[in-house]
Design a protein around this motif. Sequence first.
Motif, PDB file in Angstrom:
ATOM      1  N   ILE A   2      67.484  46.836  37.095  1.00 18.23           N
ATOM      2  CA  ILE A   2      66.040  46.986  36.956  1.00 18.23           C
ATOM      3  C   ILE A   2      65.746  48.329  36.305  1.00 18.23           C
ATOM      4  O   ILE A   2      66.173  49.381  36.797  1.00 18.23           O
ATOM      5  CB  ILE A   2      65.334  46.924  38.324  1.00 18.23           C
ATOM      6  CG1 ILE A   2      65.598  45.572  38.999  1.00 18.23           C
ATOM      7  CG2 ILE A   2      63.830  47.158  38.172  1.00 18.23           C
ATOM      8  CD1 ILE A   2      65.171  45.528  40.445  1.00 18.23           C
ATOM      9  N   ALA A   4      62.856  50.817  35.561  1.00 18.63           N
ATOM     10  CA  ALA A   4      61.476  51.145  35.924  1.00 18.63           C
ATOM     11  C   ALA A   4      60.996  52.316  35.083  1.00 18.63           C
ATOM     12  O   ALA A   4      61.613  53.381  35.066  1.00 18.63           O
ATOM     13  CB  ALA A   4      61.379  51.501  37.407  1.00 18.63           C
ATOM     14  N   GLU A 119      56.356  50.670  27.276  1.00 17.10           N
ATOM     15  CA  GLU A 119      56.331  49.715  28.392  1.00 17.10           C
ATOM     16  C   GLU A 119      57.034  48.407  28.038  1.00 17.10           C
ATOM     17  O   GLU A 119      57.457  47.651  28.919  1.00 17.10           O
ATOM     18  CB  GLU A 119      54.892  49.437  28.847  1.00 17.10           C
ATOM     19  CG  GLU A 119      54.058  48.575  27.929  1.00 17.10           C
ATOM     20  CD  GLU A 119      53.339  49.360  26.850  1.00 17.10           C
ATOM     21  OE1 GLU A 119      52.356  48.840  26.296  1.00 17.10           O
ATOM     22  OE2 GLU A 119      53.761  50.497  26.554  1.00 17.10           O
ATOM     23  N   ASP A 123      61.288  47.005  32.726  1.00 18.38           N
ATOM     24  CA  ASP A 123      60.999  45.803  33.505  1.00 18.38           C
ATOM     25  C   ASP A 123      59.709  45.934  34.294  1.00 18.38           C
ATOM     26  O   ASP A 123      59.038  44.929  34.560  1.00 18.38           O
ATOM     27  CB  ASP A 123      62.158  45.517  34.462  1.00 18.38           C
ATOM     28  CG  ASP A 123      63.440  45.202  33.705  1.00 18.38           C
ATOM     29  OD1 ASP A 123      63.423  44.281  32.874  1.00 18.38           O
ATOM     30  OD2 ASP A 123      64.452  45.898  33.928  1.00 18.38           O
ATOM     31  N   LEU A 124      59.384  47.134  34.703  1.00 22.02           N
ATOM     32  CA  LEU A 124      58.143  47.380  35.432  1.00 22.02           C
ATOM     33  C   LEU A 124      57.724  48.831  35.228  1.00 22.02           C
ATOM     34  O   LEU A 124      58.528  49.674  34.826  1.00 22.02           O
ATOM     35  CB  LEU A 124      58.295  47.051  36.916  1.00 22.02           C
ATOM     36  CG  LEU A 124      59.431  47.715  37.703  1.00 22.02           C
ATOM     37  CD1 LEU A 124      58.987  49.054  38.258  1.00 22.02           C
ATOM     38  CD2 LEU A 124      59.881  46.807  38.851  1.00 22.02           C
ATOM     39  N   VAL A 125      56.446  49.097  35.480  1.00 18.35           N
ATOM     40  CA  VAL A 125      55.891  50.433  35.231  1.00 18.35           C
ATOM     41  C   VAL A 125      55.336  51.024  36.521  1.00 18.35           C
ATOM     42  O   VAL A 125      54.551  50.381  37.226  1.00 18.35           O
ATOM     43  CB  VAL A 125      54.763  50.383  34.176  1.00 18.35           C
ATOM     44  CG1 VAL A 125      54.112  51.756  34.015  1.00 18.35           C
ATOM     45  CG2 VAL A 125      55.303  49.886  32.837  1.00 18.35           C
ATOM     46  N   HIS A 168      52.498  48.341  37.443  1.00 19.45           N
ATOM     47  CA  HIS A 168      52.965  47.397  38.455  1.00 19.45           C
ATOM     48  C   HIS A 168      52.933  48.063  39.832  1.00 19.45           C
ATOM     49  O   HIS A 168      52.839  47.372  40.859  1.00 19.45           O
ATOM     50  CB  HIS A 168      54.399  46.962  38.149  1.00 19.45           C
ATOM     51  CG  HIS A 168      54.536  46.205  36.865  1.00 19.45           C
ATOM     52  ND1 HIS A 168      54.832  46.809  35.658  1.00 19.45           N
ATOM     53  CD2 HIS A 168      54.398  44.874  36.600  1.00 19.45           C
ATOM     54  CE1 HIS A 168      54.886  45.892  34.712  1.00 19.45           C
ATOM     55  NE2 HIS A 168      54.610  44.722  35.249  1.00 19.45           N
ATOM     56  N   THR A 191      61.431  46.847  45.829  1.00 18.07           N
ATOM     57  CA  THR A 191      62.279  46.392  44.724  1.00 18.07           C
ATOM     58  C   THR A 191      63.660  45.945  45.196  1.00 18.07           C
ATOM     59  O   THR A 191      64.453  45.448  44.402  1.00 18.07           O
ATOM     60  CB  THR A 191      62.462  47.498  43.671  1.00 18.07           C
ATOM     61  OG1 THR A 191      63.039  48.658  44.290  1.00 18.07           O
ATOM     62  CG2 THR A 191      61.142  47.865  43.033  1.00 18.07           C
ATOM     63  N   LEU A 194      64.481  42.428  44.293  1.00 11.22           N
ATOM     64  CA  LEU A 194      64.350  42.001  42.899  1.00 11.22           C
ATOM     65  C   LEU A 194      65.695  41.971  42.202  1.00 11.22           C
ATOM     66  O   LEU A 194      66.573  42.785  42.475  1.00 11.22           O
ATOM     67  CB  LEU A 194      63.400  42.967  42.136  1.00 11.22           C
ATOM     68  CG  LEU A 194      61.951  42.987  42.579  1.00 11.22           C
ATOM     69  CD1 LEU A 194      61.194  44.028  41.759  1.00 11.22           C
ATOM     70  CD2 LEU A 194      61.300  41.615  42.432  1.00 11.22           C
TER      71      LEU A 194
END
Length: 202
Positions: A2, A4, A119, A123-125, A168, A191, A194
């Motif tokens: 992941i 981030a 972004e 995968d996520l912010v 996110h 997370t 995930l």
Amino acid sequence: MIIAGLTGSIAMGKSTVSAMFAELGVPTFDADHAVRDFYAGDGAKAVEAAFPGVVASGQVDRERLGSRVLGDAEALQRLEGLVHPAVAEARVQFLKRAAAAGRRLVIVDVPLLFETGGEANVDLVIVVSAPESVQRARALARTGMTEAKLKAILSRQTLDADKRRRAHFVIDTRGRLELTRAVVAQFMRSTAALAGGRTSHA
């Protein structure tokens, strides 16, 4: 793995939050550190060629450089054309090392994540935020910061409200450090289940 993306406007506490993730053992890529490495290494000659007089003792003097590009869109664009590719390559190498080591989560700390379209590469912010009054007080307490300089910096940054809307996960830093650490820990728990699907990014 992941990936981030960690971002936030000036004086919101992003560096503090980034350090908290690092303390918890999360590999963290700091774009500002990558820029400093570039200015202190191979990039010094290229920057000096573009902006004569900004190098001192073999490395870029960020105050001198800042005075040359602040408020000058064309100069800033020229500088970013030198810096951004170097930082992007450093980030790619960081991600490759983390993937090879089998890491589940990495943090990519990028101040201008939304402004540069970064972004799309995460995968996520995570957005680090605080009330405007807190932000201004922190910023103006910094050595060399002025109202005019702060206004110029903020003009280049996406509004905090927009960042929060697009995030996110939001980490509010208005309170005590212990509270911020608790929110970081909450993010880690959220997370944990995930599955990361990315191994590298260009």
